[in-house]
Design a protein around this motif. Structure first.
Motif, mmCIF file in Angstrom:
data_model
loop_
_atom_site.group_PDB
_atom_site.id
_atom_site.type_symbol
_atom_site.label_atom_id
_atom_site.label_comp_id
_atom_site.label_asym_id
_atom_site.label_seq_id
_atom_site.Cartn_x
_atom_site.Cartn_y
_atom_site.Cartn_z
ATOM 1 N N SER B 81 60.418 36.387 6.165
ATOM 2 C CA SER B 81 59.938 37.331 5.773
ATOM 3 C C SER B 81 58.153 36.615 5.122
ATOM 4 N N ALA B 82 57.821 35.399 5.507
ATOM 5 C CA ALA B 82 56.136 34.981 5.274
ATOM 6 C C ALA B 82 55.456 36.290 6.390
ATOM 7 N N LEU B 83 56.003 36.584 7.718
ATOM 8 C CA LEU B 83 55.613 37.449 8.413
ATOM 9 C C LEU B 83 55.406 38.632 7.822
ATOM 10 N N ALA B 384 54.940 34.987 20.458
ATOM 11 C CA ALA B 384 54.699 36.520 20.450
ATOM 12 C C ALA B 384 56.113 37.383 19.903
ATOM 13 N N PHE B 385 57.195 36.684 19.512
ATOM 14 C CA PHE B 385 58.116 37.326 19.354
ATOM 15 C C PHE B 385 57.765 37.263 17.844
ATOM 16 N N GLY B 386 57.032 36.480 17.084
ATOM 17 C CA GLY B 386 56.984 36.969 15.576
ATOM 18 C C GLY B 386 56.180 38.253 15.692
ATOM 19 N N LEU B 387 54.908 37.855 16.656
ATOM 20 C CA LEU B 387 53.980 39.462 16.142
ATOM 21 C C LEU B 387 54.761 40.450 16.593
ATOM 22 N N ILE B 394 53.057 42.495 9.773
ATOM 23 C CA ILE B 394 51.953 41.913 9.994
ATOM 24 C C ILE B 394 50.907 42.235 9.147
ATOM 25 N N GLU B 395 50.599 40.833 8.220
ATOM 26 C CA GLU B 395 49.073 40.880 7.695
ATOM 27 C C GLU B 395 47.951 39.765 9.007
#
Lengths: 163, 676
Positions: B81-83, B384-387, B394-395
């Motif tokens: 969730s931070a992402l 890359a997955f997070g992005l 995303i901030e």
């Protein structure tokens, strides 16, 4: 002299073992110093955990460098399989080659821990100055790196000597 | 690679529009407000501290109530969730909150109150339970504990230490009959007794009892213990039901969590607005906003403001002595490293933005120190997955961090392939242990194995170091060209270039050096002679010119000599790049050790399982430790060696008047600044 030659491998292994042992010991102490300082900071501001952890771990690398030297020596003297026919002189040379890592590894880890603890203090007061605070302990590490470099070169150099 | 040009901005507007104008500016987040005008008789600053205090109080109430609520009703949060960044809200949502404001503040206060009620009742329950413990031994006594006697008799109610029988007590008191002794209860520790004697004997009986260490019960009441116990139990039930009711009410507020978050954000925004109001110059009807704005944003904001309000809008070039704030403009490849430059120091007055040039080296050096294709792949894939997964919400700072590590990971893959390191030597080990492959290595290195040729790797590291340092020096030249100090370029850059390069040539011509480095260089004598002459000339040039700020010729030469001594600094700088070798070897060797340890357990039916477990844990640890090392030492090489050649910093980052909230963001305002 012939009898002494049986002890070449002993000297070489002693050097390798000390290279893992002494800097490892120092790193354990160094990391614990950082941990103690860090725990106090976390009590005040848990959000600094990531930054403090990095600073705590910085002086832990000497132990790893020691491990590298030990491992390279092992593989060169044939402890990890292969022949272990090493003359007394050669064994002594391996021992000498490990010395920079043994001695500098020990002292630099403790000194670096002092810088780390001070930097943890900086981050506790000014978290945004982390980038600069990180550099101070990293400067100390230079000398551990130079020591590991010389030990690597010396150990692999000794192998090529025909004595 | 650049910094955006900034302009001073002044907005003169009517006070009746103040709220709307400020809120618009806040949502756009493109102006850094700074007070640049002096107060006078007509225009002065108003004091907003009272409002700010009450806002700060509300913010802390909201934050506290959220904390409390989280301890009663856990919020469902995934690890990632931070992402995902802050939630988006429309302007309408923001405006409509005004109606709800008061009730939400009351709710927050109520939550804090409830937590106090619960705490108090819990303390009550604890106190009452202690009393029950004290009373329980007396439950069979049918008279109140504070019974003192009748007209003719005196009663003693209390405890004697250790167990007593009725006979033993009667024996002690035999002289003072008639009397009546009752044992209410008896345990190993104490005996609860009731002694009734005639009034004549009361003092003597008391004395004997005292001799037996008789003590009065710590509680006294005018009800019988059994009744008293019932009463206490009722009180506990009451307190417990209070706790249940309060907890239920508390849990019912879980649905309002978002409103509380919004309250915190709402007042954070208002606080920022009032901070700005406190710095504005105001007369009876007019107020003035002054500050800085990026040139490219001027047109849009001017159109928007002048079309809907009566105001005067003015921009001017910043003055020479202005501390102009820094706003970067970089492409997606270099942008992630703006934060790294900032944590050294943003560019100072007249300096250029070093981010782009730095980024090339940053990724390359990081990759060279980690230099394992497997590790690089893990880092790059995770980022890359997070992005991709959170690409809409995303901030920016998180996005930049992920992007930075993704590029670092890609560089790591590149160097890993060059030096053939895939989780150490996992392919070879697996092939040899499980499939009996003898034709090793399975994937030969594109160039060479650093472990086998450490000297070559060392030479390569230092060569990269020389390139890095010379680039730093070139940056210095570029900067001087921008400030039109053309002679300085020759003195401080060209001379050094010639000296360093000819120094390298001379070193390579000596047999000793080439032997150490294990490389073969064939230089013709002419080249070497030219290098020698060039080195001499440039060294002379440095001696003559590098002390040029001193007028006194003697001092000037001394300073020049000292500057030439700086060549030793270059030597240690270049040696410093040997960490590329040391850290690169560290990753590879520890990875190999892990694989070897795993291979030792690989025999037998369970072998592959042990093998996998050891490989996963070992490589996870190695990745963590060495990625940390690579990160720290890449920063060091940039900050100390590279920046040391040309960069000072000392600027201030552009901090626009914007929305710096924790949970929500307003939809149209995410261009700059509104990110934290």
């Amino acid at each position: 002299m012939e009898a002494l030659n049986n002890y070449g491998i002993v000297l070489a292994l002693l050097g390798a073992a000390l290279a893992a042992l002494v800097p490892g010991m120092a790193s354990a102490k160094a990391v614990s110093m950082g941990g103690i300082a860090g725990a106090g900071v976390i009590a005040e501001d848990p959000s600094l955990f990531g930054k403090v952890l990095i600073l705590q771990l910085l002086p832990g690398t000497q132990g790893i460098y020691g491990l590298i030297i030990a491992f390279i020596t092992f593989s060169q003297i044939g402890v990890l399989g292969g022949s272990s026919d090493i003359s007394f002189v050669k064994g002594a040379l391996y021992f000498a080659a490990c010395l920079p890592m043994i001695i500098v590894g020990y002292t630099s880890a403790i000194r670096q821990a002092n810088a780390s603890v001070a930097s943890i203090g900086t981050v506790a007061k000014k978290p945004d100055q982390f980038g600069k605070a990180m550099i101070f302990p990293a400067m100390v590490e230079t000398y551990a790196i130079l020591a590991v470099l010389i030990s690597i070169l010396a150990v692999s150099g000794v192998t090529g000597l025909n004595i | 690679m650049a910094l955006l040009p900034m302009q001073r901005i002044y907005i003169y507007a009517l006070k009746k529009d103040r709220k709307k104008i400020l809120e618009l500016l806040q949502r756009r987040g493109v102006v850094e407000v700074r007070s640049m005008l002096k107060e006078d008789k007509v225009f002065n600053k108003s004091d907003a501290s009272v409002v700010m205090q009450s806002l700060e109080k509300n913010i802390s109430i909201a934050a506290e109530s959220l904390d409390i609520l989280n301890t009663y009703v856990k919020e469902n949060k995934s690890m990632l969730s931070a992402l995902s960044g802050r939630q988006e809200l429309t302007v309408e949502d923001y405006d409509s909150f005004k109606v709800k404001y008061k009730p939400v503040v009351d709710k927050a206060k109520r939550i804090i109150e409830l937590s106090k009620i619960i705490a108090e009742n819990k303390a009550d329950v604890f106190r009452l339970q202690t009393q029950i413990e004290i009373l329980t031994p007396w439950v069979n006594l049918d008279i109140p504990l504070n019974f003192k006697g009748t007209k003719q008799t005196t009663g003693f109610i209390g405890t004697l230490p250790k167990p007593w029988t009725l006979e033993e007590i009667y024996e002690k008191l035999a002289d003072y009959m008639p009397l009546d002794v009752d044992i209410i209860s008896s345990t190993k520790e104490q005996t609860c007794v009731f002694v009734l004697c005639t009034n004549d004997n009361k003092d003597k009986v008391y004395e004997i009892l005292r001799g037996l260490e008789f003590t009065l019960p710590p509680l006294s009441s005018d009800k019988s213990p059994a009744e008293q116990l019932d009463l206490l139990k009722q009180q506990i039930d009451m307190a417990n039901s209070n706790i249940v009711v309060a907890t239920e009410e508390m849990e019912s507020y879980a649905m309002d969590r978002n409103e509380l978050k919004f309250l915190q954000d709402y007042d954070t925004m208002r606080l920022e607005k009032y901070e700005v109001i406190g710095t504005l110059l105001q007369s009876k009807n007019v107020f003035i906003i002054s500050g800085f704005i990026a040139e490219k944003d001027i047109k849009a904001i001017e159109e928007e403001l002048t079309s809907s309000f009566d105001l005067a809008f003015e921009t001017t070039e910043p003055r020479k002595r202005d501390d102009v704030p820094i706003l970067y403009k970089n492409n997606g490849f270099s942008e992630p490293l703006e934060g790294t430059v900032n944590s050294y120091s943003p560019p100072g007055r007249g300096e250029m933005d070093p981010t782009t040039v730095m980024s090339l080296f940053y990724y390359a050096l990081f990759g060279l120190m980690l230099s394992d294709a497997g590790y690089g792949f893990i880092i790059a894939a995770a980022c890359a997955f997070g992005l991709i997964k959170f690409k809409n919400t995303i901030e920016k700072p998180m996005k930049n961090t992920l992007k930075m590590y993704m590029f670092c990971g890609i560089a790591t893959i590149f160097w890993g392939i060059i030096f053939s390191s895939y989780f150490g030597d996992i392919f070879d080990v697996v092939g040899k242990t499980f499939f009996g492959v003898t034709d090793l290595p399975i994937i030969p290195p594109v160039w060479f194995y650093p472990v086998e040729k450490p000297m070559l790797m060392l030479t390569f590291s230092m060569a990269i170091g020389i390139v890095h340092l010379l680039t730093g020096l070139a940056m210095k030249g570029y900067q001087m060209a921008k400030q039109k100090e053309y002679m300085g370029i020759i003195y401080d850059v060209v001379f050094w270039y010639v000296l360093l390069l000819s120094g390298v040539v001379i070193l390579l011509s000596s047999e000793m050096v080439t032997n150490i480095l294990g490389i073969n260089v064939n230089l013709s004598d002419v080249v070497i002679d030219i290098a020698k002459i060039a080195a001499l000339v440039s060294a002379l040039g440095i001696i003559l010119t590098n002390g040029r700020e001193s007028k006194n010729p003697f001092k000037r030469i001394l300073k020049g000599l000292y500057a030439l001594y700086g060549i030793s600094g270059y030597l240690s700088d270049i040696l410093s790049y040997s960490r590329l070798l040391a850290l690169g070897l560290a990753t590879g060797i520890i990875g190999t050790v892990v694989n070897q340890m795993a291979a030792m357990t690989a025999g037998g039916a369970l072998g592959p399982i042990f093998f996998t477990i050891i490989v996963i844990i070992g490589h996870a640890l190695n990745l963590m430790i060495n990625a940390l090392g690579a990160y720290v030492h890449t920063n060091r090489l940039q900050y100390v060696e590279f920046f040391g050649k040309f960069y000072e910093g000392g600027g201030k980052v552009f901090k626009p008047f914007g929305i710096n909230t924790k949970y929500y963001r307003i939809k149209e305002s995410t261009k700059y600044g509104s990110i934290k």
